[in-house]
Design a protein around this motif. Sequence first.
Motif, short mmCIF file in Angstrom:
data_model
loop_
_atom_site.label_atom_id
_atom_site.label_comp_id
_atom_site.label_asym_id
_atom_site.label_seq_id
_atom_site.Cartn_x
_atom_site.Cartn_y
_atom_site.Cartn_z
N LYS A 1 8.52 9.36 -0.65
CA LYS A 1 9.11 8.11 -1.14
C LYS A 1 8.88 7.02 -0.10
N ALA A 2 8.60 5.82 -0.59
CA ALA A 2 8.38 4.68 0.33
C ALA A 2 9.63 4.42 1.16
N ALA B 1 0.81 5.49 5.06
CA ALA B 1 1.42 4.69 3.99
C ALA B 1 0.44 3.63 3.51
N GLU B 2 -0.23 2.98 4.46
CA GLU B 2 -1.18 1.93 4.09
C GLU B 2 -2.33 2.53 3.26
N ALA B 3 -2.73 3.73 3.66
CA ALA B 3 -3.87 4.35 2.98
C ALA B 3 -3.51 4.90 1.59
N ASN B 4 -2.27 5.29 1.44
CA ASN B 4 -1.94 6.01 0.21
C ASN B 4 -0.93 5.33 -0.70
N MET B 5 -0.13 4.42 -0.20
CA MET B 5 0.97 3.92 -1.03
C MET B 5 0.80 2.47 -1.45
N ILE B 6 -0.26 1.85 -0.99
CA ILE B 6 -0.49 0.49 -1.43
C ILE B 6 -1.29 0.54 -2.74
N LEU B 7 -0.71 -0.02 -3.75
CA LEU B 7 -1.28 0.08 -5.08
C LEU B 7 -2.51 -0.82 -5.21
N ASN B 8 -2.29 -2.05 -4.84
CA ASN B 8 -3.36 -3.03 -4.95
C ASN B 8 -3.87 -3.34 -3.54
N ILE C 1 1.78 -4.31 0.22
CA ILE C 1 3.11 -3.99 -0.27
C ILE C 1 3.04 -2.58 -0.85
N VAL C 2 4.07 -1.76 -0.53
CA VAL C 2 3.95 -0.33 -0.88
C VAL C 2 4.66 0.01 -2.19
N SER C 3 4.15 1.04 -2.83
CA SER C 3 4.74 1.53 -4.08
C SER C 3 5.85 2.51 -3.76
N ASN C 4 6.56 2.87 -4.78
CA ASN C 4 7.80 3.64 -4.59
C ASN C 4 7.58 5.11 -4.25
N LYS C 5 6.63 5.76 -4.97
CA LYS C 5 6.57 7.21 -4.80
C LYS C 5 5.13 7.72 -4.89
N TRP C 6 4.87 8.72 -4.06
CA TRP C 6 3.53 9.33 -4.03
C TRP C 6 3.73 10.83 -4.11
N GLY C 7 2.81 11.53 -4.81
CA GLY C 7 2.96 12.98 -4.90
C GLY C 7 1.86 13.60 -5.72
N GLU D 1 6.28 1.24 -8.80
CA GLU D 1 7.27 0.18 -8.56
C GLU D 1 7.30 -0.20 -7.07
N LEU D 2 7.26 -1.50 -6.83
CA LEU D 2 7.26 -1.98 -5.43
C LEU D 2 8.73 -2.25 -5.04
N THR D 3 9.44 -1.20 -4.72
CA THR D 3 10.89 -1.37 -4.53
C THR D 3 11.20 -2.31 -3.36
N THR D 4 12.17 -3.12 -3.60
CA THR D 4 12.51 -4.14 -2.60
C THR D 4 12.98 -3.51 -1.30
#
Lengths: 859, 420
Positions: A554-555, A581-588, A593-599, A611-614
């Motif tokens: 989770k982000a 996180a930069e390599a895997n959780m940035i959607l665009n 800006i990071v996304s909520n969940k990776w798995g 979702e780019l949780t605040t």
Amino acid sequence: MNFRFLKIDIVKLLKDNWILLLSFIIITIIRSYGMFIYPYYENDEGVYISQAWALLEKGELSHYTYWYDHAPGGWFSIGLLVKLMGGYFAYGLNSIDAGRVAMLIMNLFSCFFIYKIIYNLTEKKWLGIIGMLFFTLSPLVVYHQRRLLLDNIMVFWLLFSLSIVTIKKIKMSDVMLSGILLSFSFLSKESAIFLVPPIIFYLYNKLIKDQKLIGIFLWLSLFFTGIGLYFLMAFNKTELFPSNDRVSLINTLLFHSKRGKSLPFWNLESEFRTMVIEWAIKDSFYTYFFIIFSIIAFILTLIPKIHYKYKFVFLMLGFYNLFLIRGGIVFQFYIIPVFAFIALAFPIFIDLIQNYIKINKRILNSFLIILLIGISLTRIEMFQNPIVFTKNENVNILNALNWVRDNLSEDKRILIDNSNWMDYKKNDNFKKFENAHWFWKSELDSTIRKDYYNNNWKGVDYVVATLGYYEAVQAGIFSFNKEVTDNTFIVADFQDNPKYKVQHDIYRAVNGDWSTILKVDNDESKLNQILESFKENNMSKAGRVIENDTRYTKALDQSEFLNILVRKKDKNNFDLILNWAEANMILNKNEYIVSNKWGEYQSIQKILDPELTTQSNLNLLQALTSAYEVWKDESYLNKAKQLSTNLINKNFVSINAKLYPKDSNLDIFENNLYNFSPTSCNIFAMSKVAKYISVWSEIKENCYSLLKESLIQIGFISDKLQLNLNDGTWRKINNDKNANFNNNLHLIFNYISNDNLYFPSETSMSLAKQYEETINSRLTKYEYFNSYIEYDNKDIYPHTSTLSSIANLLYSTKSKNYTTFWKNNILKKLNYDDLDIVKTKSTTDSLNYLSVYMRYKGY
Amino acid sequence: MNYFILLFTTIIIIQAFYTLIIMTYAWKDEDEVIKNNKKRIFIEPKLSFTLILPARNEELVIADTLLSLANIDYPKNLYEIIVALEPDDNETYTIAKKTIDNKSISNARVLITDKLPKGKPTSLNESLKVAKGEVICIIDAEDEVSSRLLSLANTTMVAENSDVLQGGVQLMNYNSQWFSTLSILEYFFWFKSSLHYFANCKIIPLGGNTVFIKKQLLIDCGGWDQYCLTEDADLGVRLSVKGAKISVVYDENNTTKEETPEDVKSYIKQRTRWIQGFYQIFMKGDWLKLKNFNQKFQAIYFLLWPLFQIMITYYFIISLLFFPFLKLNLFISLYSAIPLFLLLIQIGFLIIGLWMFTRAYNLKFYWYLPLKVIVFYFPYQVILSIASVRALYREIRGDVNWEKTAHKNIHREKFTSYEF
């Protein structure tokens, strides 16, 4: 038997003075029997014996930096006596015992001086003996006179001086000697200055016309020579005048003059009235006799016909009473000189009655005998309930001392009461704890605090708590010691008084007959262990923070761990986690800006929740900003700028030209309050990011407005409360009351607490206090705080993150419940010693716990 | 260095306390005060006196002195006045002779002696040979004596069965020169208090005038030492050795009034003579024949006091100048400060003495007098120490000539013109 060489007929001497001798034997027994066990060793006693040691052995005025607390005459006298009598450890089990033996000798001399003065003034031996007995027969008197206190030494020199000045055929050399002796008295305790006017009054009346001026001049000038030397000493050391960077005699005098409550003595809250109650506890008859007799003596001084010698004694009592009722601080032992004045004044009063009241001598004498018998009867209680002879108030203190000697190595850094200073540090027969220091100095002497404790509570290993220590901590001015003590747990408790049990949780005790060894929880290895355990269980080698059960990332966790690493200054792992996180959780890839969940889903590793949780991104922004501040690496700052821009664009909404955080990048018009992080706003506002993105201060204010509104609406924070951003109305997500609280509640506590810790403001404190109030009410109701409180009083398994956050909140408001809460809810319930948290709890919980625990450890 | 300072400071502290005790001896207890202040009732004249007035170049003052002696309230047949002069002193002779003749002072005569060595002791010894009185009294040429002086001496010597009586002498010009205030205070405490102390110790350095000695005892002692610069003090020591009963009386109403020398130079000369005389007495060693240790100790103290004075004065100056720069142990620096406080007490006591002096002699106590004492205390000690050094130097060189002090008659409220 006739010792011709002494020109004394011993048999005749004994025959003539057998009552005097017998009285002396009784007095010696009363004063000495049980003097090592009662009363308990008091901090001040240790201060004076240590200072005597420093003066006589090291040639220094104090064992620490001398700050003119008192003139050094007292401990000089005591040091000489102790040296003559065999040294500091020659008696009993504690160095103070040597001081008490010296005190006994001085007190016995004082007794003799009382006899001598009364005899000089009345020429009646039996009145002298009454005076001596009055000077002894009271539990209150014995309690204070056994103690090594400057007031006792002051009284010794004072009485010595008076015994000279009252000689019937006084010589000018006697006058000179008396002045010198009173200056010794002043150099022992400054309150002796109050006795100067009565002595001048006496000399003025005693000396014949041609002697008056010369006699008074010589007396005063020799007295002031002693005082002058004290001031000269300060001047010589360039410590006379006030200065900001060093001790000063004038500063200390001002400090003394301002101590205590400046209330008039008739006020119930005044220092004097408070002490009267304390004195009365130990001997009510003596205390009230003192007050009533003082009033009588005062009236008698106003009657012109009364001979000056009577007035002189009454005036001494009166002038000392002026000191007691002046409206400044009054300690219990301030009554010590009163013992001497009452012992002098009462027999003098009897003599006055005998000489002035012209009624039948037999009737008068019968009255006096009845009066004396009546007083004697009140003294019998002292022997019926003989605590002064039998009660051992020191056994626990000595047991604590022995525990330290048996269980701790010499290098341990210990805070001690000064009553054992010599024993911990200077006794050649035992271990010497060079790093043990008097708690006053750890607090007030910045050099000691820095050199031995690194200006940090973690620099202390143990505290030997005593009454004096707890009183100081409780008084609220010993913040360093308080912080140390807040971070301790009991390892050995020595107390056996069932009536007055020590309340360790609030640092309160009534008597001083106990001692407790507190271990400071400063073990960094535990934190490191927890961290290592977390890395082992929850972090991949590539830099991914993994959920225990789902194996997702989770982000929120990733960013929280980044914050922990930057606080620990662990750059390698920080970069590893960030890079992953930069390599895997940035959607665009065009946006930072990071996304909520990776798995892993269907054997494919990818972003599972875009979702780019605040809150996750705010966490990341905070980590980047902090990293730049810690390591000054511009790359972090650039990333923070980018993230800040993206976050505001995507996760904030403008309503009525005000920016508010949204729940996510999803375009819904509701707002979960946990998105709010004023600390982050502040950090950003104060960081270099603000140079580029200047809206963070404004956002913070907007968020606080929302929080206040939430409180107005429902009285408590609920993360399921939503604000309609279109119409500004609040609504609950559903009507299930339990649903108003969920796992994310704690985040708000954390955010407010952090803000209150790092950027305290009226708003942050008032909000934190309101939350604290609610939490406290729940703590009172239930032993442990339960975030699922709505589950009807069931002691269900507590929510780790919530508890950590509450601890953080209480810490930020400096709540007195903080320690209790931490100990009861975190240490006990979470059983952190077993490292269960990081093994058994969710990753988010573990991170929250780690975050707060790090704060607890001073990060 | 530390040990030296400790030792020196201890000596000074003992000395300062000792000085205080001597200075306050007259007020030491009730009995002493009552004894010194008791109202004097003079008894019938019993003793006969010879007042010897040795003079040289005293033409300015001799007439008034003679007149004051002639006016003494005592039977004329019980006292005589011998003015002892040297042959080359015509001016003094003329004035003395004229005064005796014109004022018909029948019990006065002039004795001219050319015996060598010239000087006061020789004049005194020659006068002693022709003296008729039972008691010899020495009067200095400038002395203004009390009219009841002989009644006082007669009463005291008979009542106390004394062999020797030292009467009070007091310098009076307390406000004329910068040093005169301190000088008169020295006399005040010396005659009012210190001499009583020494008399009590049975060893006394007698003063140069207003001294009464039984003639026979004086003859038995061999008179005055003609080679001693302070023949009076020397005689005191020898009389003490002989066990003479010595009394001291200081009665403000019956003191002999004198004046301070007119300038510092004269003052140093006068002091040099006195101090050198004391050194001579010490070297003569008569004091070694004193019976007990205390007497010997007191003798050493007052004979060598000028040497102590040099040390103390310069110790103070040096300590004030250098101690602040020395890294002394705190206790030693404090201990070494005690003499400074004792010095301040002594100065304070001098001011009190000055107030008592002006009160006793009905003089005005000007507001600035205490300041004068404070400001000139040290300079005064310096000139005394210069005199001490000078005396030592002269004694070592064997220079023993008499440096005479000039007298201007300024201690008298009214004085007689010598133009008859």
